[in-house]
Scaffold this motif. Sequence first.
Motif, PDB file in Angstrom:
ATOM      1  N   LEU A  75      -6.726   2.413   2.402  1.00  0.00           N
ATOM      2  CA  LEU A  75      -5.579   1.516   2.967  1.00  0.00           C
ATOM      3  C   LEU A  75      -4.249   2.512   3.172  1.00  0.00           C
ATOM      4  O   LEU A  75      -3.890   2.452   4.099  1.00  0.00           O
ATOM      5  CB  LEU A  75      -5.261   0.475   2.002  1.00  0.00           C
ATOM      6  N   ALA A 111      -5.160  -3.574  -5.682  1.00  0.00           N
ATOM      7  CA  ALA A 111      -6.048  -4.439  -4.923  1.00  0.00           C
ATOM      8  C   ALA A 111      -5.254  -5.023  -3.938  1.00  0.00           C
ATOM      9  O   ALA A 111      -4.316  -5.794  -4.383  1.00  0.00           O
ATOM     10  CB  ALA A 111      -7.015  -5.286  -5.718  1.00  0.00           C
ATOM     11  N   CYS A 158       0.804  -1.223  -0.150  1.00  0.00           N
ATOM     12  CA  CYS A 158       0.011  -0.099   0.007  1.00  0.00           C
ATOM     13  C   CYS A 158       0.774   1.125   0.181  1.00  0.00           C
ATOM     14  O   CYS A 158       0.675   2.219  -0.875  1.00  0.00           O
ATOM     15  CB  CYS A 158      -0.831  -0.017   1.347  1.00  0.00           C
ATOM     16  N   SER A 205     -10.075  -2.158   4.795  1.00  0.00           N
ATOM     17  CA  SER A 205     -10.695  -2.012   3.354  1.00  0.00           C
ATOM     18  C   SER A 205     -10.029  -2.710   2.400  1.00  0.00           C
ATOM     19  O   SER A 205     -10.232  -2.722   1.106  1.00  0.00           O
ATOM     20  CB  SER A 205     -10.330  -0.455   3.172  1.00  0.00           C
ATOM     21  N   ASP A 257     -14.102   1.340  -7.037  1.00  0.00           N
ATOM     22  CA  ASP A 257     -13.969   0.450  -5.854  1.00  0.00           C
ATOM     23  C   ASP A 257     -12.421   0.114  -5.340  1.00  0.00           C
ATOM     24  O   ASP A 257     -12.064   0.350  -4.385  1.00  0.00           O
ATOM     25  CB  ASP A 257     -14.393  -0.935  -5.999  1.00  0.00           C
ATOM     26  N   ARG A 258     -11.383  -0.065  -6.414  1.00  0.00           N
ATOM     27  CA  ARG A 258     -10.152  -0.352  -6.054  1.00  0.00           C
ATOM     28  C   ARG A 258      -9.613   1.074  -5.686  1.00  0.00           C
ATOM     29  O   ARG A 258      -8.690   1.032  -4.770  1.00  0.00           O
ATOM     30  CB  ARG A 258      -9.472  -0.598  -7.467  1.00  0.00           C
ATOM     31  N   ARG A 287     -10.717   1.776  -1.938  1.00  0.00           N
ATOM     32  CA  ARG A 287     -10.217   0.912  -1.127  1.00  0.00           C
ATOM     33  C   ARG A 287      -8.630   1.185  -0.760  1.00  0.00           C
ATOM     34  O   ARG A 287      -8.228   1.281   0.426  1.00  0.00           O
ATOM     35  CB  ARG A 287     -10.238  -0.429  -1.272  1.00  0.00           C
TER      36      ARG A 287
END
Length: 500
Positions: free
Chosen positions: A467, A418, A409, A433, A459-460, A463
Amino acid sequence: MPSNLVIVYHRQPYEEVVENGKTVYRENKSPNGIVPTLKSFFGRFESGAWVAWKEAEDPSNPDFERVVEIEDKFGKYSVSRLPLTKEQVSSFYHVSSKEAFWPILHGFKERYNYDPVDWPTFREVNWAFAEAAAAEAAEGAVVWVHDYNLWLVPGYLRQLRPDVKISFFHHTPFPGADIFNVLPWRLEILQSLLAADVVGFHIPRYVNNFVSAARSLLEVDVTKREKVKPEMSSQATALSEQSVPTEISFEGRKVTLQASPVGVDVDYIETLAGTEKTRARARKIREGLGEAQLVLSVGRTDYTKGGIEQLETFERLIETRPDLRGKVQLMHVSVPANRNMTVYEEIQESLEATTGRINGRFGSLDWQPITLVSRAVPFEDLVAYYRAADVAWITPLADGMNLVCKEYCAARTDGDGALVLSEFAGAAVEMGSAVLTNPFSYRSMDSAIAQALEMSTDDRLGRMKALREIVRKQDIRNWAEEQMSAMAGVELLETAPEVA
């Protein structure tokens, strides 16, 4: 010179090499990790020392250099090296720590092996660490002990130096009483840990488990309990807790308990990810993939990491989804923890056999489903793969924290990517997340990796934004600050330190 801060950790805080017949102490190759973080504390104290072990053919050899003086970017500090024979290292570390303690700490009772444990040698080595720390510590000094292979040091040190302040941090999971009490030495271990002023763990679950084990055998009272802070309770997961003890009383002494997750050096990783060299390497990786998505898994060769279960999940994915053949590739990095241990050799052989079977079943001249890497990857290269990977797939069966998911991340400065994360990694209580999955469930594992591969862009990005925020908030500097705050709370420090 007596030291105000003594760090007790099994590893030496440098890489020892011989150049032109002369021993040279180099900085650790990667500045990202626990050792550089621990060394950074030396700058906040007048004088510091580090206690570690070093293998020696003859510990009684008068020419063995027991104390070396180090000066690096963290300042000046001494390193007290304990000379241990090859047999002592094997008994203390490879057998007692890895064959007996490791499986119990991670909940694998079926892998626990009591017979070869030489408890007197474990005591002897821990006593040597305690003696060395006692010799280095100034009056009223802080002694900070790290991890389960030094469980007995706090108790011994309290006997030798009742004036010092002792903090102990547990870097692995801590199991509940039903599992921990399998260890025949449970009482001695718990009494030693309760001799510390501060006992720290990654997450609230491990604190609660420790208190459960302690109260099962000893008269321990919980004197303070607090609600778990929001950063550690993002949603209900396998390791969630709603409240956590922060102070207990034992034999008239107060012991502060702390749930403080170790993080990563976000600034360093982001800087590395942004270099032209890293970006060029990531572009080259992407070009080599063509239209295929890259799934990246990074971990040690250890039964706790769930490597075989993950490979079998990938096999089911491409078996039931012919449309994904040639469209997705798994890079599975599994670095042997210790090549001298039979249990890890067996896991490595299974990983190789499973990978070979899957590649043989589904591979073609143009596409190999899985690339298995069984050696350490330089961190600079790893960051490039983090940047290039569509999905990071981190699904241990048990893990005290797991920093790979946080590194991934931190490296995604583009805000994309993801993350599929096991509920049984300590990091899951912070990283809600992610696409959380239960590695013990075929259905959960299968649906999680499919969801990650098919996730919409919005969505990716959403999230990953969440993160990255939590990884930034609870980075390695935050952990350092919380450690210092806990020590200050029991009057371990004269002044409040600044976190670098």
